[in-house]
Write a protein that holds these residues in place. Structure first.
Motif, PDB file in Angstrom:
ATOM      1  N   LYS A 100       0.870  -1.251   0.015  1.00 29.71           N
ATOM      2  CA  LYS A 100      -0.122  -0.054   0.056  1.00 29.71           C
ATOM      3  C   LYS A 100       0.857   1.195  -0.054  1.00 29.71           C
ATOM      4  CE  LYS A 100      -4.127  -2.137   2.073  1.00 29.71           C
ATOM      5  NZ  LYS A 100      -4.939  -2.083   3.331  1.00 29.71           N
ATOM      6  N   LEU A 101       2.148   1.266   0.692  1.00 25.61           N
ATOM      7  CA  LEU A 101       2.928   2.546   0.850  1.00 25.61           C
ATOM      8  C   LEU A 101       3.617   2.600  -0.511  1.00 25.61           C
ATOM      9  CD1 LEU A 101       4.283   4.470   2.632  1.00 25.61           C
ATOM     10  CD2 LEU A 101       5.896   2.790   3.125  1.00 25.61           C
ATOM     11  N   GLY A 102       4.097   1.660  -1.163  1.00 24.94           N
ATOM     12  CA  GLY A 102       4.831   1.950  -2.432  1.00 24.94           C
ATOM     13  C   GLY A 102       3.941   2.043  -3.817  1.00 24.94           C
ATOM     14  N   ASP A 103       2.491   1.458  -3.476  1.00 27.21           N
ATOM     15  CA  ASP A 103       1.567   1.726  -4.411  1.00 27.21           C
ATOM     16  C   ASP A 103       0.888   3.169  -4.708  1.00 27.21           C
ATOM     17  OD1 ASP A 103       1.973  -0.671  -5.611  1.00 27.21           O
ATOM     18  OD2 ASP A 103       0.101  -1.277  -4.795  1.00 27.21           O
ATOM     19  N   LEU A 104       1.315   3.961  -3.935  1.00 23.36           N
ATOM     20  CA  LEU A 104       0.853   5.459  -4.037  1.00 23.36           C
ATOM     21  C   LEU A 104       1.380   6.049  -5.152  1.00 23.36           C
ATOM     22  CD1 LEU A 104       1.379   6.916  -0.029  1.00 23.36           C
ATOM     23  CD2 LEU A 104      -0.854   6.284  -1.352  1.00 23.36           C
ATOM     24  N   ILE A 105       0.725   7.242  -5.659  1.00 16.95           N
ATOM     25  CA  ILE A 105       1.315   8.015  -6.589  1.00 16.95           C
ATOM     26  C   ILE A 105       2.541   8.628  -6.180  1.00 16.95           C
ATOM     27  CG2 ILE A 105       0.865   9.953  -8.063  1.00 16.95           C
ATOM     28  CD1 ILE A 105      -1.860   9.207  -8.587  1.00 16.95           C
ATOM     29  N   ASP A 106       3.598   8.658  -7.038  1.00 20.31           N
ATOM     30  CA  ASP A 106       4.938   9.084  -6.405  1.00 20.31           C
ATOM     31  C   ASP A 106       5.575   8.044  -5.434  1.00 20.31           C
ATOM     32  OD1 ASP A 106       7.226  10.579  -7.139  1.00 20.31           O
ATOM     33  OD2 ASP A 106       6.461  12.511  -5.387  1.00 20.31           O
ATOM     34  N   GLY A 107       4.976   7.113  -5.370  1.00 17.57           N
ATOM     35  CA  GLY A 107       5.582   5.937  -4.344  1.00 17.57           C
ATOM     36  C   GLY A 107       6.825   5.350  -4.937  1.00 17.57           C
ATOM     37  N   PHE A 108       7.192   3.784  -4.816  1.00 15.15           N
ATOM     38  CA  PHE A 108       8.358   3.477  -5.060  1.00 15.15           C
ATOM     39  C   PHE A 108       8.132   1.885  -5.541  1.00 15.15           C
ATOM     40  CE2 PHE A 108       7.698   3.233  -0.625  1.00 15.15           C
ATOM     41  CZ  PHE A 108       8.009   2.089  -0.226  1.00 15.15           C
ATOM     42  N   HIS A 214      -4.160   7.400  -2.877  1.00 17.05           N
ATOM     43  CA  HIS A 214      -4.476   6.005  -3.154  1.00 17.05           C
ATOM     44  C   HIS A 214      -5.676   5.631  -3.885  1.00 17.05           C
ATOM     45  CE1 HIS A 214      -2.169   3.926   0.077  1.00 17.05           C
ATOM     46  NE2 HIS A 214      -2.433   4.696   1.058  1.00 17.05           N
ATOM     47  N   ALA A 215      -6.674   6.380  -3.896  1.00 20.97           N
ATOM     48  CA  ALA A 215      -7.838   6.396  -4.846  1.00 20.97           C
ATOM     49  C   ALA A 215      -7.390   6.559  -6.255  1.00 20.97           C
ATOM     50  CB  ALA A 215      -8.913   7.244  -4.382  1.00 20.97           C
ATOM     51  N   ASP A 216      -6.662   7.506  -6.350  1.00 19.97           N
ATOM     52  CA  ASP A 216      -6.180   7.868  -7.896  1.00 19.97           C
ATOM     53  C   ASP A 216      -5.137   6.589  -8.451  1.00 19.97           C
ATOM     54  OD1 ASP A 216      -7.613  10.319  -7.815  1.00 19.97           O
ATOM     55  OD2 ASP A 216      -5.717  11.384  -7.185  1.00 19.97           O
ATOM     56  N   VAL A 294       0.708  -0.642 -19.998  1.00 21.98           N
ATOM     57  CA  VAL A 294       0.699  -0.724 -21.247  1.00 21.98           C
ATOM     58  C   VAL A 294       0.322   0.491 -21.746  1.00 21.98           C
ATOM     59  CG1 VAL A 294      -0.115  -2.110 -23.373  1.00 21.98           C
ATOM     60  CG2 VAL A 294       0.324  -3.125 -21.092  1.00 21.98           C
ATOM     61  N   THR A 295       1.252   1.516 -22.369  1.00 23.84           N
ATOM     62  CA  THR A 295       0.773   2.795 -22.709  1.00 23.84           C
ATOM     63  C   THR A 295       1.976   3.102 -23.481  1.00 23.84           C
ATOM     64  OG1 THR A 295       2.615   3.719 -21.002  1.00 23.84           O
ATOM     65  CG2 THR A 295       0.131   3.589 -20.093  1.00 23.84           C
ATOM     66  N   SER A 296       1.609   4.200 -24.603  1.00 21.69           N
ATOM     67  CA  SER A 296       2.451   4.826 -25.415  1.00 21.69           C
ATOM     68  C   SER A 296       3.446   5.599 -24.854  1.00 21.69           C
ATOM     69  CB  SER A 296       1.598   5.478 -26.652  1.00 21.69           C
ATOM     70  OG  SER A 296       1.021   6.587 -25.966  1.00 21.69           O
ATOM     71  N   ASP A 297       3.159   6.110 -23.870  1.00 20.20           N
ATOM     72  CA  ASP A 297       4.158   7.107 -23.312  1.00 20.20           C
ATOM     73  C   ASP A 297       4.441   6.828 -21.792  1.00 20.20           C
ATOM     74  OD1 ASP A 297       4.751   9.001 -25.485  1.00 20.20           O
ATOM     75  OD2 ASP A 297       2.505   9.417 -25.170  1.00 20.20           O
ATOM     76  N   GLU A 298       5.669   7.034 -21.270  1.00 17.87           N
ATOM     77  CA  GLU A 298       5.876   6.822 -19.839  1.00 17.87           C
ATOM     78  C   GLU A 298       5.534   7.829 -18.888  1.00 17.87           C
ATOM     79  OE1 GLU A 298       9.465   5.195 -16.870  1.00 17.87           O
ATOM     80  OE2 GLU A 298      10.025   6.221 -18.756  1.00 17.87           O
ATOM     81  N   ASP A 299       3.991   8.191 -18.794  1.00 18.95           N
ATOM     82  CA  ASP A 299       3.821   9.251 -17.971  1.00 18.95           C
ATOM     83  C   ASP A 299       3.905   9.264 -16.668  1.00 18.95           C
ATOM     84  OD1 ASP A 299       0.536   8.460 -18.872  1.00 18.95           O
ATOM     85  OD2 ASP A 299       1.392   7.807 -16.947  1.00 18.95           O
ATOM     86  N   GLU A 300       3.685  10.240 -15.844  1.00 17.71           N
ATOM     87  CA  GLU A 300       3.652  10.270 -14.507  1.00 17.71           C
ATOM     88  C   GLU A 300       2.998   9.051 -13.754  1.00 17.71           C
ATOM     89  OE1 GLU A 300       3.424  14.249 -12.802  1.00 17.71           O
ATOM     90  OE2 GLU A 300       1.209  14.164 -13.321  1.00 17.71           O
ATOM     91  N   ASP A 301       1.907   8.880 -14.347  1.00 13.12           N
ATOM     92  CA  ASP A 301       0.765   7.948 -13.484  1.00 13.12           C
ATOM     93  C   ASP A 301       1.301   6.589 -13.712  1.00 13.12           C
ATOM     94  OD1 ASP A 301      -0.261  10.153 -12.182  1.00 13.12           O
ATOM     95  OD2 ASP A 301      -1.993  10.388 -13.830  1.00 13.12           O
ATOM     96  N   ALA A 302       2.085   6.201 -14.622  1.00 13.05           N
ATOM     97  CA  ALA A 302       2.282   4.685 -14.780  1.00 13.05           C
ATOM     98  C   ALA A 302       2.879   4.121 -13.992  1.00 13.05           C
ATOM     99  CB  ALA A 302       3.047   4.785 -16.209  1.00 13.05           C
TER     100      ALA A 302
END
Length: 302
Positions: A100-108, A214-216, A294-302
């Motif tokens: 749960k900690l690592g899966d946050l946006i801007d996590g690790f 977490h929700a995002d 599976v995206t065409s660009d490596e965006d910040e949410d991937a």
């Protein structure tokens, strides 16, 4: 597990089954990270503006998880500060808390990395942290897989029931005081798609901002339909097995009458499965490219 003298896998034997008629022993093992699912966090503690990797390190060392599997812990930091509440009486697994900690946006990302000393040949295990992500980025990747070509076969799975377009993250508190964050797949909702809803529990989260992250993050992973690509390649064909690992980005070209237009994009490797043919001894490798990655660009949410 060594391949050409190089460690490619390490883990714990969790199950074995012997069949008398065939005199065969079946062994089931899982990576060293799986041990975190068998040990609980016993301590209650609140973190205020602490580096997320310091929190992860505390989880491992306080529970004794790293010592039990004889692994050292990386001293890396990320610069991303978090507020986090842990309740020892909840007896949550360390695996659940770490995930749960690592899966946050801007996590690790994090893994137990197996290495071998070039002189002594001694095997070492290290809990490594990767911020923001493990592996080679799309911009620096020279990996290319093609069908027809180095890809022998591929499967494309699209599952709407495994995903959602409205996610509710449930935080700390009870009744009217309970924290709730909502995240939607905006383009599906605005286009009139029926709602598909899921809830996720984060009872230790006490900040609305963190709960929204977490929700995002759940929305990005679970946006319906959940799409998973799997490609089967030969271990000896370029790129050869060992030149790529979980977390790497690679370019995939697929031309097929169903995949229209032809697929030509970068995607992140989320799993690697190796099987050995009993008769020939040759290896087949299945590479999984999962969900929002599976995206065409490596965006910040991937």
């Amino acid at each position: 597990v060594l391949r050409d003298g190089r460690p490619v896998w390490g883990g714990i034997i969790w199950n074995r089954q012997y069949t008398g008629s065939t005199r065969t022993l079946s062994v089931v093992a899982n990576t060293f990270e799986s041990y975190l699912g068998a040990i609980l966090n016993p301590t209650t503690l609140k973190f205020l503006n602490d580096d997320q990797l310091d929190i992860a390190r505390w989880l491992l060392e306080t529970s004794g998880a790293n010592a039990e599997i004889l692994a050292t812990v990386s001293g890396a930091t990320s610069g991303k500060l978090r507020e986090r509440q842990f309740y020892g009486w909840e007896r949550k697994t360390v695996l659940d808390e770490m995930t749960k900690l690592g899966d946050l946006i801007d996590g690790f990302d994090w893994n137990v990395v197996i290495s071998r000393h070039p002189q002594s040949q001694e095997i070492a295990r290290t809990f490594e942290f990767f911020y923001p992500k493990r592996g080679v980025t799309a911009e620096s990747s020279g990996l290319l897989f093609e069908y027809p070509g180095s890809i022998r076969d591929f499967t494309l799975s699209e599952d709407a029931q495994a995903g959602a377009n409205v996610i509710y993250a449930i935080g700390a508190g009870e009744g009217a005081a309970q924290l709730v964050a909502t995240s939607t797949v905006a383009d599906q909702v605005s286009a009139g798609y029926p709602k598909i809803e899921l809830t996720r529990s984060y009872s230790s989260v006490i900040l609305q901002e963190t709960l929204q992250e977490h929700a995002d993050a759940d929305r990005d992973r679970l946006a319906a339909p959940v799409t998973i690509f799997e490609v089967t390649v030969d271990a000896r064909t370029e790129p050869v097995l060992g030149s790529y690992e979980v977390g790497d980005w690679a370019r995939f070209r697929i031309e097929d009458e169903y995949v229209t237009p032809a697929l030509d994009q970068y995607a992140r490797i989320t799993a690697i499965t190796v099987s050995v043919d009993d008769s020939s001894g040759l290896e087949n490798v299945t590479i999984t490219l999962g969900g929002d990655e599976v995206t065409s660009d490596e965006d910040e949410d991937a």
